[in-house]
Design an enzyme around this catalytic site. Structure first.
Site, PDB file in Angstrom:
ATOM      1  N   TYR A  39       0.813  -1.215   0.000  1.00 21.69           N
ATOM      2  CA  TYR A  39       0.000   0.000   0.000  1.00 21.69           C
ATOM      3  C   TYR A  39       0.848   1.268   0.000  1.00 21.69           C
ATOM      4  O   TYR A  39       0.300   2.377   0.015  1.00 21.69           O
ATOM      5  CB  TYR A  39      -0.946   0.012   1.209  1.00 21.69           C
ATOM      6  CG  TYR A  39      -2.219  -0.776   0.976  1.00 21.69           C
ATOM      7  CD1 TYR A  39      -2.173  -2.154   0.769  1.00 21.69           C
ATOM      8  CD2 TYR A  39      -3.461  -0.155   0.951  1.00 21.69           C
ATOM      9  CE1 TYR A  39      -3.327  -2.881   0.550  1.00 21.69           C
ATOM     10  CE2 TYR A  39      -4.622  -0.878   0.728  1.00 21.69           C
ATOM     11  CZ  TYR A  39      -4.557  -2.236   0.525  1.00 21.69           C
ATOM     12  OH  TYR A  39      -5.704  -2.959   0.296  1.00 21.69           O
ATOM     13  N   LYS A  46       3.647 -14.583   3.635  1.00 24.24           N
ATOM     14  CA  LYS A  46       3.923 -15.439   2.473  1.00 24.24           C
ATOM     15  C   LYS A  46       5.450 -15.491   2.361  1.00 24.24           C
ATOM     16  O   LYS A  46       6.038 -15.217   1.314  1.00 24.24           O
ATOM     17  CB  LYS A  46       3.263 -14.824   1.214  1.00 24.24           C
ATOM     18  CG  LYS A  46       3.307 -15.682  -0.030  1.00 24.24           C
ATOM     19  CD  LYS A  46       2.383 -16.891   0.004  1.00 24.24           C
ATOM     20  CE  LYS A  46       2.620 -17.782  -1.218  1.00 24.24           C
ATOM     21  NZ  LYS A  46       1.861 -19.049  -1.145  1.00 24.24           N
ATOM     22  N   ASP A  69      -2.295 -18.196   1.991  1.00 25.03           N
ATOM     23  CA  ASP A  69      -3.175 -19.109   1.245  1.00 25.03           C
ATOM     24  C   ASP A  69      -3.789 -20.140   2.202  1.00 25.03           C
ATOM     25  O   ASP A  69      -4.978 -20.429   2.157  1.00 25.03           O
ATOM     26  CB  ASP A  69      -2.439 -19.788   0.075  1.00 25.03           C
ATOM     27  CG  ASP A  69      -1.090 -20.384   0.459  1.00 25.03           C
ATOM     28  OD1 ASP A  69      -0.591 -20.083   1.563  1.00 25.03           O
ATOM     29  OD2 ASP A  69      -0.529 -21.150  -0.354  1.00 25.03           O
ATOM     30  N   ASP A  72      -6.277  -6.999   3.924  1.00 26.90           N
ATOM     31  CA  ASP A  72      -7.402  -6.529   3.118  1.00 26.90           C
ATOM     32  C   ASP A  72      -8.202  -7.724   2.608  1.00 26.90           C
ATOM     33  O   ASP A  72      -9.433  -7.771   2.704  1.00 26.90           O
ATOM     34  CB  ASP A  72      -6.864  -5.701   1.941  1.00 26.90           C
ATOM     35  CG  ASP A  72      -7.974  -5.241   1.027  1.00 26.90           C
ATOM     36  OD1 ASP A  72      -9.006  -4.776   1.540  1.00 26.90           O
ATOM     37  OD2 ASP A  72      -7.812  -5.350  -0.201  1.00 26.90           O
ATOM     38  N   ASP A  74     -12.250  -9.523   4.107  1.00 25.92           N
ATOM     39  CA  ASP A  74     -13.499  -9.712   3.360  1.00 25.92           C
ATOM     40  C   ASP A  74     -14.001 -11.145   3.575  1.00 25.92           C
ATOM     41  O   ASP A  74     -15.202 -11.382   3.738  1.00 25.92           O
ATOM     42  CB  ASP A  74     -13.315  -9.445   1.851  1.00 25.92           C
ATOM     43  CG  ASP A  74     -13.619  -7.990   1.483  1.00 25.92           C
ATOM     44  OD1 ASP A  74     -13.514  -7.117   2.375  1.00 25.92           O
ATOM     45  OD2 ASP A  74     -13.954  -7.721   0.315  1.00 25.92           O
TER      46      ASP A  74
HETATM   47  C1  IPM Z   1     -10.767  -1.825   2.876  1.00 25.28           C
HETATM   48  C2  IPM Z   1     -10.918  -1.400   1.457  1.00 25.28           C
HETATM   49  C3  IPM Z   1      -9.826  -0.375   1.115  1.00 25.28           C
HETATM   50  C4  IPM Z   1      -8.492  -1.068   1.300  1.00 25.28           C
HETATM   51  C5  IPM Z   1      -9.951   0.235  -0.286  1.00 25.28           C
HETATM   52  C6  IPM Z   1     -11.309   0.867  -0.513  1.00 25.28           C
HETATM   53  C7  IPM Z   1      -8.866   1.244  -0.550  1.00 25.28           C
HETATM   54  O1  IPM Z   1     -10.908  -2.494   0.611  1.00 25.28           O
HETATM   55  O2  IPM Z   1     -10.864  -0.957   3.763  1.00 25.28           O
HETATM   56  O3  IPM Z   1     -10.566  -3.023   3.116  1.00 25.28           O
HETATM   57  O4  IPM Z   1      -7.961  -1.681   0.364  1.00 25.28           O
HETATM   58  O5  IPM Z   1      -7.950  -0.995   2.405  1.00 25.28           O
HETATM   59 MG    MG Z   2     -10.935  -4.350   1.640  1.00 21.36          MG
END
Ligand code: IPM
Ligand code: MG
Length: 371
Positions: free
Chosen positions: A135, A207, A240, A264, A268
Site C-alpha cells: 500500500y 507469504k 493461502d 485486506d 473480506d
Molecule cells: C478496505 C478497502 C480499502 C483497502 C480500499 C477501498 C482502498 O478495501 O478498507 O478493506 O484496500 O484498504
Molecule cells: Mg478491503
C-alpha cells in the site's frame, strides 16, 4: 465530553452514518457523557465540484479530533482509485493509523455460510497493518523515458521477458511492497497486547515462502516480539493456508496479525463467515493520534438515498469508536443493541428483514435507552 468528526462520504455513506449517530447519541445519553459532532463535507460531490480530495485544511482540522466516524467512499462518476487513495488511504496514512482492527465475530441470530458453525466458533480479531506493504504506493509503469531506479529491474526483465523498455513504452509495470522493522514491530506488539487480554493466542500471516525479503523481516520481528510475551502462544500461517483454515476451523483463531494487503483480502473473507459485509466493522487506530472508525463495506451507490442499506456494520464501528474513547460500557451496550435488533428481526432486507436504515438505528437507540 468527546469531540467526534463525521465524514458521511459517498453513496449510502451519509445514511448509515446518520443512523449510527442516532445510536451513539442514545448511548451517550444513557451513560451520561456528551458527544459533540462536527460534520465534514468530504467525498465525490466536493471532488467533482472543486477538484479537492483531502486538503491541508481538512487534515489540520480533522487532526484536532481523537476520532473520526467515517461512512464510505466511492462514486460511479469518479475513476476507481481516485477517491479511495485520495481520501480513505490518505486519511489512514496521514494520521498514521497503523492498526486496522477488524473483529470477526458472528452475532447470535445471524447466518454464516459455514455449515455447522455457531457464534461460539466464530469470534476472533484481525489486526491488519495499515500503513506499509504493497500500500505504500511505490511503483510505475515503465515507459522508455522513465528509468528512475530501475536498472536492475530493467536488466532482469529484458533477459526474462525480452522487453526493451527503452523503446517498448508501457510494457512493464512494477509495484513494491515495503515492511520496516518499526512498522511491523508496532502492529505486532499491539496484536500481542490484545491477545494477552483475550485467549492468549496469536497467529501471524505472511507469504515468507515466496516473498521472503519483506515477509522474512516481518517474521523476524514477530519472533523477536514474541519473546516479550511468553504467556501468549504464537504461530505462523501462510496467507493461502489461512483462507482455508478460516473456513474449515474458524474456532482455532483468537488474534490474527497480518501485513496490509493480505489483511485486506482475508478480512473480506472474515466478513462473509461472520454473516456478511453488512455486519463487518473496522477501526483505523493510531493509539496516540486521530483514529477512524468505518464499516468495511463500500458506498453501494445503487442504494444511495433509498434508506434500505444495512447500518449494522457502521453502528458496530460506532461501538469500536466508543470503546476507543474509553466508554467501555456504552460500547458494550451498543453491541447488545445490535444483537437485540437481530433477535427481534428489526433488520434490513439484505438480512431477510424489511426495516429501513434509519428504522434500525432508531430502534437500537430506543433499546439502548430502555435497557
Ligand atoms: C478496505 C478497502 C480499502 C483497502 C480500499 C477501498 C482502498 O478495501 O478498507 O478493506 O484496500 O484498504
Ligand atoms: Mg478491503
Amino acid at each position: 465530553m468527546h469531540k467526534v468528526a463525521l465524514i458521511g462520504g459517498d453513496g449510502i455513506g451519509p445514511e448509515i452514518i446518520s443512523s449510527g449517530r442516532v445510536v451513539l447519541d442514545a448511548a451517550a445519553e444513557k451513560f451520561q457523557f456528551d458527544l459533540e459532532w462536527t460534520e465534514f463535507d468530504i467525498g465525490a460531490d466536493r471532488y467533482l465540484s472543486t477538484g479537492e480530495l483531502l486538503t491541508e485544511d481538512d487534515l489540520q482540522e480533522l487532526g484536532k479530533f481523537p476520532a473520526i466516524y467515517f461512512g464510505a467512499i466511492g462514486d460511479e462518476r469518479v475513476k476507481p482509485g481516485i477517491l479511495e487513495k485520495g481520501i480513505l488511504l490518505n486519511l489512514r496514512f496521514s494520521f498514521d493509523q497503523y492498526i486496522n482492527l477488524r473483529p470477526v465475530k458472528m452475532l447470535e441470530g445471524t447466518v454464516t455460510p459455514l455449515a455447522n458453525k455457531t457464534p461460539a466458533d466464530i469470534d476472533f480479531v484481525v489486526v491488519r497493518e495499515n500503513t506499509e506493504d504493497f500500500y505504500v504506493g511505490i511503483g510505475s509503469r515503465l515507459k522508455g523515458h522513465e528509468k528512475k531506479n530501475l536498472e536492475v529491474i530493467r536488466e532482469l526483465y529484458s533477459v526474462k521477458f525480452g522487453l526493451d523498455v527503452e523503446t517498448d513504452s508501457d510494457e512493464l509495470a512494477y509495484q513494491i511492497g515495503v515492511i520496516t522493522r518499526e512498522g511491523a514491530g508496532r502492529v505486532i506488539s499491539y496484536a500481542f497486547d490484545l491477545a494477552q487480554k483475550r485467549e492468549k493466542k496469536l497467529t501471524s500471516v505472511d507469504k515468507a515462502n515466496v516473498l521472503s525479503e519483506i515477509y522474512g523481516l516481518w517474521r523476524d520481528v514477530f519472533l523477536e516480539t514474541a519473546k516479550k510475551y511468553p504467556d501468549v502462544s504464537h504461530e505462523f500461517s501462510f496467507v493461502d493456508a489461512i483462507t482455508m483454515w478460516f473456513v474449515k476451523n474458524p474456532e482455532w483463531f483468537d488474534v490474527v496479525v497480518t501485513p496490509n494487503m493480505f489483511g485486506d483480502i482475508i478480512t473480506d473473507l472474515g466478513a462473509m463467515i461472520q454473516g456478511g459485509l453488512g455486519l463487518a466493522p473496522g477501526g483505523n487506530i493510531n493509539p496516540d493520534g486521530t483514529s477512524m472508525f468505518e464499516p468495511i463495506h463500500g458506498s453501494a451507490p445503487k442504494y444511495k438515498g433509498q434508506n434500505v442499506a444495512n447500518p449494522l456494520a457502521t453502528i458496530w464501528a460506532g461501538s469500536l469508536l466508543l470503546d476507543h474513547l474509553g466508554e467501555k460500557d456504552a460500547a458494550a451496550q451498543v453491541l447488545r443493541g445490535i444483537e437485540a435488533s437481530i433477535r427481534e428481526g428489526i433488520i434490513t432486507r439484505d438480512m431477510g428483514g424489511s426495516a429501513s436504515t434509519s428504522g434500525v438505528g432508531d430502534w437500537i437507540a430506543g433499546w439502548i435507552l430502555k435497557n
